[in-house]
Design a protein around this motif. Structure first.
Motif, PDB file in Angstrom:
ATOM      1  N   LEU A   7      -1.729  43.906  -7.418  1.00  0.00           N
ATOM      2  CA  LEU A   7      -2.879  44.438  -6.695  1.00  0.00           C
ATOM      3  C   LEU A   7      -4.065  43.524  -6.962  1.00  0.00           C
ATOM      4  CD1 LEU A   7      -3.885  46.771  -4.921  1.00  0.00           C
ATOM      5  CD2 LEU A   7      -4.554  47.949  -7.019  1.00  0.00           C
ATOM      6  N   HIS A   8      -4.629  42.974  -5.913  1.00  0.00           N
ATOM      7  CA  HIS A   8      -5.769  42.068  -6.021  1.00  0.00           C
ATOM      8  C   HIS A   8      -7.041  42.863  -5.798  1.00  0.00           C
ATOM      9  CE1 HIS A   8      -2.963  38.696  -5.883  1.00  0.00           C
ATOM     10  NE2 HIS A   8      -2.293  39.465  -5.038  1.00  0.00           N
ATOM     11  N   ASN A   9      -8.134  42.412  -6.428  1.00  0.00           N
ATOM     12  CA  ASN A   9      -9.388  43.137  -6.239  1.00  0.00           C
ATOM     13  C   ASN A   9     -10.584  42.198  -6.270  1.00  0.00           C
ATOM     14  OD1 ASN A   9     -10.955  43.298  -8.956  1.00  0.00           O
ATOM     15  ND2 ASN A   9      -8.810  43.676  -9.528  1.00  0.00           N
ATOM     16  N   ARG A  10     -11.686  42.721  -5.783  1.00  0.00           N
ATOM     17  CA  ARG A  10     -12.954  41.999  -5.761  1.00  0.00           C
ATOM     18  C   ARG A  10     -14.005  42.708  -6.615  1.00  0.00           C
ATOM     19  NH1 ARG A  10     -13.044  41.159   0.702  1.00  0.00           N
ATOM     20  NH2 ARG A  10     -12.199  39.059   0.776  1.00  0.00           N
ATOM     21  N   ILE A  11     -13.583  43.423  -7.629  1.00  0.00           N
ATOM     22  CA  ILE A  11     -14.538  44.183  -8.432  1.00  0.00           C
ATOM     23  C   ILE A  11     -15.569  43.257  -9.077  1.00  0.00           C
ATOM     24  CG2 ILE A  11     -14.846  45.758 -10.378  1.00  0.00           C
ATOM     25  CD1 ILE A  11     -11.972  46.783  -9.773  1.00  0.00           C
ATOM     26  N   ALA A  12     -15.112  42.173  -9.709  1.00  0.00           N
ATOM     27  CA  ALA A  12     -16.037  41.260 -10.386  1.00  0.00           C
ATOM     28  C   ALA A  12     -17.032  40.660  -9.397  1.00  0.00           C
ATOM     29  CB  ALA A  12     -15.271  40.164 -11.118  1.00  0.00           C
ATOM     30  N   LEU A  13     -16.552  40.282  -8.232  1.00  0.00           N
ATOM     31  CA  LEU A  13     -17.435  39.712  -7.208  1.00  0.00           C
ATOM     32  C   LEU A  13     -18.483  40.732  -6.762  1.00  0.00           C
ATOM     33  CD1 LEU A  13     -18.077  37.422  -5.151  1.00  0.00           C
ATOM     34  CD2 LEU A  13     -16.485  38.554  -3.600  1.00  0.00           C
ATOM     35  N   LEU A  14     -18.052  41.945  -6.499  1.00  0.00           N
ATOM     36  CA  LEU A  14     -18.990  42.991  -6.076  1.00  0.00           C
ATOM     37  C   LEU A  14     -20.001  43.305  -7.177  1.00  0.00           C
ATOM     38  CD1 LEU A  14     -16.404  45.238  -4.258  1.00  0.00           C
ATOM     39  CD2 LEU A  14     -18.350  44.101  -3.178  1.00  0.00           C
ATOM     40  N   ARG A  15     -19.533  43.321  -8.418  1.00  0.00           N
ATOM     41  CA  ARG A  15     -20.453  43.571  -9.529  1.00  0.00           C
ATOM     42  C   ARG A  15     -21.497  42.469  -9.618  1.00  0.00           C
ATOM     43  NH1 ARG A  15     -19.927  43.101 -14.245  1.00  0.00           N
ATOM     44  NH2 ARG A  15     -17.980  41.983 -14.513  1.00  0.00           N
ATOM     45  N   ALA A  16     -21.042  41.215  -9.505  1.00  0.00           N
ATOM     46  CA  ALA A  16     -21.948  40.073  -9.601  1.00  0.00           C
ATOM     47  C   ALA A  16     -22.984  40.090  -8.475  1.00  0.00           C
ATOM     48  CB  ALA A  16     -21.157  38.767  -9.582  1.00  0.00           C
ATOM     49  N   GLU A  17     -22.521  40.364  -7.256  1.00  0.00           N
ATOM     50  CA  GLU A  17     -23.435  40.417  -6.104  1.00  0.00           C
ATOM     51  C   GLU A  17     -24.533  41.463  -6.287  1.00  0.00           C
ATOM     52  OE1 GLU A  17     -20.511  39.220  -2.376  1.00  0.00           O
ATOM     53  OE2 GLU A  17     -21.083  41.299  -2.658  1.00  0.00           O
ATOM     54  N   ARG A  18     -24.174  42.552  -6.956  1.00  0.00           N
ATOM     55  CA  ARG A  18     -25.104  43.680  -7.099  1.00  0.00           C
ATOM     56  C   ARG A  18     -25.754  43.752  -8.481  1.00  0.00           C
ATOM     57  NH1 ARG A  18     -21.450  44.617  -3.196  1.00  0.00           N
ATOM     58  NH2 ARG A  18     -21.912  46.102  -1.538  1.00  0.00           N
ATOM     59  N   TYR A  38      -9.961  45.422 -17.521  1.00  0.00           N
ATOM     60  CA  TYR A  38      -8.530  45.437 -17.212  1.00  0.00           C
ATOM     61  C   TYR A  38      -8.294  45.440 -15.704  1.00  0.00           C
ATOM     62  CZ  TYR A  38      -7.763  46.748 -22.133  1.00  0.00           C
ATOM     63  OH  TYR A  38      -7.747  46.783 -23.498  1.00  0.00           O
ATOM     64  N   LEU A  39      -9.087  46.231 -14.990  1.00  0.00           N
ATOM     65  CA  LEU A  39      -8.965  46.285 -13.532  1.00  0.00           C
ATOM     66  C   LEU A  39      -9.278  44.926 -12.920  1.00  0.00           C
ATOM     67  CD1 LEU A  39     -10.753  49.684 -12.887  1.00  0.00           C
ATOM     68  CD2 LEU A  39      -8.362  49.197 -12.373  1.00  0.00           C
ATOM     69  N   GLU A  40     -10.384  44.323 -13.334  1.00  0.00           N
ATOM     70  CA  GLU A  40     -10.799  43.033 -12.777  1.00  0.00           C
ATOM     71  C   GLU A  40      -9.746  41.951 -12.987  1.00  0.00           C
ATOM     72  OE1 GLU A  40     -15.647  43.487 -13.159  1.00  0.00           O
ATOM     73  OE2 GLU A  40     -14.597  42.179 -14.549  1.00  0.00           O
ATOM     74  N   THR A  69      -2.408  41.592  -0.988  1.00  0.00           N
ATOM     75  CA  THR A  69      -2.298  40.137  -0.851  1.00  0.00           C
ATOM     76  C   THR A  69      -3.586  39.515  -1.385  1.00  0.00           C
ATOM     77  OG1 THR A  69      -3.183  40.226   1.408  1.00  0.00           O
ATOM     78  CG2 THR A  69      -0.786  40.251   1.180  1.00  0.00           C
ATOM     79  N   PRO A  70      -3.504  38.278  -1.856  1.00  0.00           N
ATOM     80  CA  PRO A  70      -4.705  37.639  -2.403  1.00  0.00           C
ATOM     81  C   PRO A  70      -5.816  37.532  -1.361  1.00  0.00           C
ATOM     82  CG  PRO A  70      -2.744  36.380  -2.981  1.00  0.00           C
ATOM     83  CD  PRO A  70      -2.326  37.425  -1.988  1.00  0.00           C
ATOM     84  N   PHE A  71      -7.032  37.704  -1.822  1.00  0.00           N
ATOM     85  CA  PHE A  71      -8.182  37.518  -0.938  1.00  0.00           C
ATOM     86  C   PHE A  71      -8.406  36.025  -0.757  1.00  0.00           C
ATOM     87  CE2 PHE A  71      -9.218  41.709  -2.767  1.00  0.00           C
ATOM     88  CZ  PHE A  71      -9.496  42.415  -1.608  1.00  0.00           C
ATOM     89  N   PRO A  72      -8.902  35.605   0.419  1.00  0.00           N
ATOM     90  CA  PRO A  72      -9.229  34.173   0.577  1.00  0.00           C
ATOM     91  C   PRO A  72     -10.349  33.810  -0.386  1.00  0.00           C
ATOM     92  CG  PRO A  72      -9.778  35.428   2.575  1.00  0.00           C
ATOM     93  CD  PRO A  72      -9.184  36.378   1.598  1.00  0.00           C
ATOM     94  N   ARG A  73     -10.337  32.580  -0.857  1.00  0.00           N
ATOM     95  CA  ARG A  73     -11.401  32.103  -1.731  1.00  0.00           C
ATOM     96  C   ARG A  73     -12.703  32.068  -0.938  1.00  0.00           C
ATOM     97  NH1 ARG A  73      -9.766  31.866  -6.695  1.00  0.00           N
ATOM     98  NH2 ARG A  73      -7.962  30.630  -7.217  1.00  0.00           N
ATOM     99  N   ILE A  74     -13.811  32.216  -1.639  1.00  0.00           N
ATOM    100  CA  ILE A  74     -15.107  32.155  -0.980  1.00  0.00           C
ATOM    101  C   ILE A  74     -15.242  30.794  -0.336  1.00  0.00           C
ATOM    102  CG2 ILE A  74     -17.601  32.139  -1.378  1.00  0.00           C
ATOM    103  CD1 ILE A  74     -17.110  34.222  -3.564  1.00  0.00           C
ATOM    104  N   GLY A  75     -15.659  30.764   0.926  1.00  0.00           N
ATOM    105  CA  GLY A  75     -15.792  29.514   1.656  1.00  0.00           C
ATOM    106  C   GLY A  75     -14.578  29.152   2.477  1.00  0.00           C
ATOM    107  N   GLU A  76     -13.429  29.791   2.187  1.00  0.00           N
ATOM    108  CA  GLU A  76     -12.214  29.554   2.980  1.00  0.00           C
ATOM    109  C   GLU A  76     -12.286  30.365   4.255  1.00  0.00           C
ATOM    110  OE1 GLU A  76      -8.456  30.364   1.204  1.00  0.00           O
ATOM    111  OE2 GLU A  76      -8.732  28.885  -0.368  1.00  0.00           O
ATOM    112  N   ARG A  77     -11.792  29.794   5.294  1.00  0.00           N
ATOM    113  CA  ARG A  77     -11.722  30.531   6.555  1.00  0.00           C
ATOM    114  C   ARG A  77     -10.346  31.158   6.658  1.00  0.00           C
ATOM    115  NH1 ARG A  77     -14.605  27.193  11.261  1.00  0.00           N
ATOM    116  NH2 ARG A  77     -16.064  28.897  11.359  1.00  0.00           N
ATOM    117  N   SER A  78     -10.318  32.393   7.137  1.00  0.00           N
ATOM    118  CA  SER A  78      -9.005  33.033   7.341  1.00  0.00           C
ATOM    119  C   SER A  78      -8.542  32.710   8.754  1.00  0.00           C
ATOM    120  CB  SER A  78      -9.099  34.531   7.123  1.00  0.00           C
ATOM    121  OG  SER A  78     -10.117  35.095   7.911  1.00  0.00           O
ATOM    122  N   ALA A  79      -7.247  32.503   8.908  1.00  0.00           N
ATOM    123  CA  ALA A  79      -6.685  32.125  10.209  1.00  0.00           C
ATOM    124  C   ALA A  79      -6.589  33.301  11.133  1.00  0.00           C
ATOM    125  CB  ALA A  79      -5.316  31.522  10.003  1.00  0.00           C
TER     126      ALA A  79
END
Length: 79
Positions: A7-18, A38-40, A69-79
């Motif tokens: 299971l992939h997550n964006r918790i750290a990214l969301l925390r950092a943004e906020r 542990y979640l992050e 599924t893994p999230f695209p890296r920041i700056g990557e475009r999704s197809a």
């Protein structure tokens, strides 16, 4: 846990943004701050209830926070 069950997550990214610390998020969710770590790191998969609470905290749909599924890296475009 096998890759097919990861299971992939964006918790750290969301925390950092906020500008939210692990402890602040943990306190808001009623969990130990180490649980957030542990979640992050993907060492622990949240219950559905906790996943929904995390999404609610950040005011985003649960799919923005968690994915099978893994999230695209920041700056990557999704197809």
């Amino acid at each position: 846990m096998g890759a097919e069950r990861e299971l992939h997550n964006r918790i750290a990214l969301l925390r950092a943004e906020r500008h939210v610390t692990r402890r602040q998020l943990a306190d808001a969710l009623g969990v130990h701050y180490q649980t957030v770590g542990y979640l992050e790191r993907g060492e622990y998969s949240p219950s559905l209830y906790l996943a929904l609470r995390i999404a609610e905290y950040f005011e985003v749909p649960v799919e923005v926070v968690f994915s099978t599924t893994p999230f695209p890296r920041i700056g990557e475009r999704s197809a």
